[in-house]
Write a protein that holds these residues in place. Structure first.
Motif, PDB file in Angstrom:
ATOM      1  N   THR A  57      24.197  11.264   6.039  1.00 31.74           N
ATOM      2  CA  THR A  57      23.023  10.416   6.159  1.00 31.74           C
ATOM      3  C   THR A  57      22.460  10.106   4.782  1.00 31.74           C
ATOM      4  OG1 THR A  57      21.613  12.367   6.452  1.00 31.74           O
ATOM      5  CG2 THR A  57      22.418  11.279   8.449  1.00 31.74           C
ATOM      6  N   GLY A  58      21.752   8.999   4.671  1.00 31.37           N
ATOM      7  CA  GLY A  58      21.173   8.635   3.396  1.00 31.37           C
ATOM      8  C   GLY A  58      20.028   7.659   3.549  1.00 31.37           C
ATOM      9  N   VAL A  59      19.190   7.591   2.521  1.00 26.76           N
ATOM     10  CA  VAL A  59      18.079   6.650   2.502  1.00 26.76           C
ATOM     11  C   VAL A  59      17.945   6.095   1.090  1.00 26.76           C
ATOM     12  CG1 VAL A  59      16.367   8.445   2.010  1.00 26.76           C
ATOM     13  CG2 VAL A  59      15.648   6.310   3.113  1.00 26.76           C
ATOM     14  N   THR A  60      17.629   4.809   0.994  1.00 27.25           N
ATOM     15  CA  THR A  60      17.412   4.155  -0.296  1.00 27.25           C
ATOM     16  C   THR A  60      16.108   3.380  -0.238  1.00 27.25           C
ATOM     17  OG1 THR A  60      19.793   3.901  -0.622  1.00 27.25           O
ATOM     18  CG2 THR A  60      18.360   2.574  -2.021  1.00 27.25           C
ATOM     19  N   LEU A  61      15.302   3.469  -1.299  1.00 23.59           N
ATOM     20  CA  LEU A  61      14.048   2.736  -1.399  1.00 23.59           C
ATOM     21  C   LEU A  61      14.142   1.737  -2.544  1.00 23.59           C
ATOM     22  CD1 LEU A  61      11.509   5.705  -1.057  1.00 23.59           C
ATOM     23  CD2 LEU A  61      12.567   4.345   0.761  1.00 23.59           C
ATOM     24  N   THR A  62      13.712   0.505  -2.306  1.00 24.70           N
ATOM     25  CA  THR A  62      13.728  -0.542  -3.326  1.00 24.70           C
ATOM     26  C   THR A  62      12.358  -1.188  -3.397  1.00 24.70           C
ATOM     27  OG1 THR A  62      16.068  -0.998  -2.919  1.00 24.70           O
ATOM     28  CG2 THR A  62      14.824  -2.680  -4.113  1.00 24.70           C
ATOM     29  N   SER A  63      11.795  -1.275  -4.605  1.00 25.48           N
ATOM     30  CA  SER A  63      10.452  -1.809  -4.806  1.00 25.48           C
ATOM     31  C   SER A  63      10.470  -2.907  -5.863  1.00 25.48           C
ATOM     32  CB  SER A  63       9.513  -0.674  -5.246  1.00 25.48           C
ATOM     33  OG  SER A  63       8.212  -1.152  -5.522  1.00 25.48           O
ATOM     34  N   GLY A  64       9.396  -3.719  -5.877  1.00 19.34           N
ATOM     35  CA  GLY A  64       9.212  -4.674  -6.954  1.00 19.34           C
ATOM     36  C   GLY A  64       9.658  -6.082  -6.669  1.00 19.34           C
ATOM     37  N   LEU A  65       9.963  -6.401  -5.401  1.00 18.55           N
ATOM     38  CA  LEU A  65      10.406  -7.749  -5.053  1.00 18.55           C
ATOM     39  C   LEU A  65       9.417  -8.394  -4.097  1.00 18.55           C
ATOM     40  CD1 LEU A  65      14.163  -6.908  -4.547  1.00 18.55           C
ATOM     41  CD2 LEU A  65      13.133  -8.077  -6.493  1.00 18.55           C
ATOM     42  N   ASP A  66       9.507  -9.691  -3.968  1.00 20.06           N
ATOM     43  CA  ASP A  66       8.624 -10.424  -3.079  1.00 20.06           C
ATOM     44  C   ASP A  66       8.763  -9.907  -1.654  1.00 20.06           C
ATOM     45  OD1 ASP A  66       8.267 -12.873  -1.099  1.00 20.06           O
ATOM     46  OD2 ASP A  66       6.982 -13.210  -2.848  1.00 20.06           O
ATOM     47  N   ALA A  67       7.666  -9.460  -1.080  1.00 19.10           N
ATOM     48  CA  ALA A  67       7.710  -8.846   0.246  1.00 19.10           C
ATOM     49  C   ALA A  67       8.190  -9.826   1.310  1.00 19.10           C
ATOM     50  CB  ALA A  67       6.332  -8.299   0.611  1.00 19.10           C
ATOM     51  N   ASP A  68       7.771 -11.085   1.204  1.00 14.68           N
ATOM     52  CA  ASP A  68       8.206 -12.075   2.192  1.00 14.68           C
ATOM     53  C   ASP A  68       9.710 -12.292   2.124  1.00 14.68           C
ATOM     54  OD1 ASP A  68       5.661 -12.451   3.174  1.00 14.68           O
ATOM     55  OD2 ASP A  68       5.212 -14.127   1.825  1.00 14.68           O
ATOM     56  N   ALA A  69      10.261 -12.332   0.916  1.00 10.93           N
ATOM     57  CA  ALA A  69      11.703 -12.512   0.761  1.00 10.93           C
ATOM     58  C   ALA A  69      12.456 -11.332   1.353  1.00 10.93           C
ATOM     59  CB  ALA A  69      12.057 -12.678  -0.720  1.00 10.93           C
ATOM     60  N   LEU A  70      11.922 -10.125   1.165  1.00  9.75           N
ATOM     61  CA  LEU A  70      12.562  -8.946   1.739  1.00  9.75           C
ATOM     62  C   LEU A  70      12.545  -9.005   3.263  1.00  9.75           C
ATOM     63  CD1 LEU A  70      11.225  -6.079  -0.548  1.00  9.75           C
ATOM     64  CD2 LEU A  70      13.523  -7.039  -0.517  1.00  9.75           C
ATOM     65  N   ARG A  71      11.410  -9.370   3.830  1.00  4.92           N
ATOM     66  CA  ARG A  71      11.318  -9.464   5.288  1.00  4.92           C
ATOM     67  C   ARG A  71      12.264 -10.532   5.826  1.00  4.92           C
ATOM     68  NH1 ARG A  71       5.813  -7.990   4.413  1.00  4.92           N
ATOM     69  NH2 ARG A  71       5.256 -10.136   3.920  1.00  4.92           N
ATOM     70  N   ASN A  72      12.349 -11.665   5.108  1.00  2.63           N
ATOM     71  CA  ASN A  72      13.262 -12.719   5.546  1.00  2.63           C
ATOM     72  C   ASN A  72      14.708 -12.242   5.515  1.00  2.63           C
ATOM     73  OD1 ASN A  72      11.194 -14.536   5.954  1.00  2.63           O
ATOM     74  ND2 ASN A  72      11.355 -15.457   3.920  1.00  2.63           N
ATOM     75  N   THR A  73      15.047 -11.438   4.513  1.00  2.00           N
ATOM     76  CA  THR A  73      16.410 -10.928   4.412  1.00  2.00           C
ATOM     77  C   THR A  73      16.734 -10.028   5.592  1.00  2.00           C
ATOM     78  OG1 THR A  73      16.418 -11.066   2.005  1.00  2.00           O
ATOM     79  CG2 THR A  73      17.979  -9.538   3.006  1.00  2.00           C
ATOM     80  N   VAL A  74      15.795  -9.164   5.954  1.00  5.42           N
ATOM     81  CA  VAL A  74      16.013  -8.292   7.105  1.00  5.42           C
ATOM     82  C   VAL A  74      16.256  -9.120   8.361  1.00  5.42           C
ATOM     83  CG1 VAL A  74      14.941  -6.567   8.606  1.00  5.42           C
ATOM     84  CG2 VAL A  74      14.694  -6.379   6.129  1.00  5.42           C
ATOM     85  N   GLN A  75      15.496 -10.194   8.526  1.00  4.58           N
ATOM     86  CA  GLN A  75      15.673 -11.052   9.695  1.00  4.58           C
ATOM     87  C   GLN A  75      16.993 -11.818   9.628  1.00  4.58           C
ATOM     88  OE1 GLN A  75      13.706 -11.074  12.463  1.00  4.58           O
ATOM     89  NE2 GLN A  75      12.738  -9.348  11.418  1.00  4.58           N
ATOM     90  N   ASN A  76      17.354 -12.289   8.434  1.00  6.06           N
ATOM     91  CA  ASN A  76      18.598 -13.037   8.284  1.00  6.06           C
ATOM     92  C   ASN A  76      19.824 -12.189   8.593  1.00  6.06           C
ATOM     93  OD1 ASN A  76      17.228 -15.335   7.548  1.00  6.06           O
ATOM     94  ND2 ASN A  76      17.482 -15.011   5.342  1.00  6.06           N
ATOM     95  N   ASN A  77      19.710 -10.885   8.398  1.00  2.45           N
ATOM     96  CA  ASN A  77      20.842 -10.010   8.682  1.00  2.45           C
ATOM     97  C   ASN A  77      21.290 -10.115  10.130  1.00  2.45           C
ATOM     98  OD1 ASN A  77      20.955  -9.014   6.105  1.00  2.45           O
ATOM     99  ND2 ASN A  77      19.805  -7.165   6.541  1.00  2.45           N
ATOM    100  N   LYS A  78      20.362 -10.423  11.031  1.00  4.14           N
ATOM    101  CA  LYS A  78      20.702 -10.488  12.446  1.00  4.14           C
ATOM    102  C   LYS A  78      21.736 -11.572  12.708  1.00  4.14           C
ATOM    103  CE  LYS A  78      16.228  -8.722  13.991  1.00  4.14           C
ATOM    104  NZ  LYS A  78      15.002  -8.996  14.796  1.00  4.14           N
ATOM    105  N   SER A  79      21.515 -12.768  12.176  1.00  6.98           N
ATOM    106  CA  SER A  79      22.465 -13.859  12.404  1.00  6.98           C
ATOM    107  C   SER A  79      23.760 -13.627  11.643  1.00  6.98           C
ATOM    108  CB  SER A  79      21.837 -15.198  11.990  1.00  6.98           C
ATOM    109  OG  SER A  79      21.471 -15.189  10.627  1.00  6.98           O
TER     110      SER A  79
END
Length: 239
Positions: free
Chosen positions: A126-148
């Protein structure tokens, strides 16, 4: 604890993460050149060291601390993983670009840290990674784009040196209590007939991208819960 293997979560696990989540954080026009934006600045900007301190507080399923890796160590693993994936033949061909990314690719302007644990008896990493310092909206959009993207590359074959393995990816619901978390399971059939599963979950909490994974031959039984527990712990620490 075999830190080199923990850095990459294993070759098969990383390939599964790259294809199973089809994360385009490394090349998306929205994020490839992303720098800390005004919106991101409104959330806390974590340094590499601060993220590492957070990861040190996260516990594995057995209550032990994770083996931590710094942002610098994660970055050092990118090129070998990308070079390995570049040598593989990936079908369908349109999934080649997704597979060549690798899920641990560092993004310009970001900070990161990670941690991992191996349950030798249970056969799950198991593992976890944290990434900070980027546009929050862009990150959320990326998570949503992963679905398609995951749907487009649901069934993939990877071949190299006369050997091949197949991967089948499906979304998984209810892995984490973090709002808008997206999770996937990739079932991997290895050339020697063995099989294993990789679970990966993504979520954004206050401008920090949390990536949690669980992979192994016995991951079907506990992988989703293990990845979700890591994500929930990480989210609780981000304030």
């Amino acid at each position: 604890m075999y830190k080199k293997s923990l850095l990459g979560l294993g070759v098969v696990a990383l390939v599964g993460m790259a294809l199973g989540a089809c994360s385009d954080l490394g090349t998306s026009p929205d994020t490839a050149s992303a720098q800390p934006s005004e919106k991101a600045a409104q959330a806390k900007q974590y340094s590499n060291g601060e993220l590492l301190d957070l990861v040190k507080q996260i516990k594995a399923a057995d209550g032990t601390s994770l083996t931590t890796v710094s942002g610098e160590e994660l970055s050092s693993q990118e090129n070998p993983m990308k070079e390995l994936l570049a040598l593989m033949t990936i079908e369908p061909a349109e999934c080649k670009a997704l597979g060549a990314l690798g899920s641990s690719e560092t993004i310009a302007g970001s900070t990161t840290a990670g941690g991992a644990s191996v349950d030798t008896a249970g056969g799950v990493m198991t593992g976890v990674t944290l990434t900070s310092g980027l546009d929050a909206d862009a990150l959320r959009n990326t998570v949503q784009n992963n679905k398609s993207q995951a749907a487009a590359c649901e069934n993939i074959t990877l071949s190299m040196a006369g050997q091949s393995m197949t991967m089948t990816t499906k979304p998984v619901e209810g892995v984490s209590s973090v709002p808008d978390a997206a999770a996937y399971k990739t079932a991997i059939s290895l050339p020697d007939g063995r099989a294993q599963s990789t679970f990966i979950a993504y979520a954004v909490k206050d401008g920090v991208l949390i990536t949690a994974t669980a992979s192994g031959q016995n991951a079907d039984a506990t992988g989703a819960a293990a990845a979700g527990a890591l994500m929930d712990q990480a989210a609780a620490l981000i304030k």
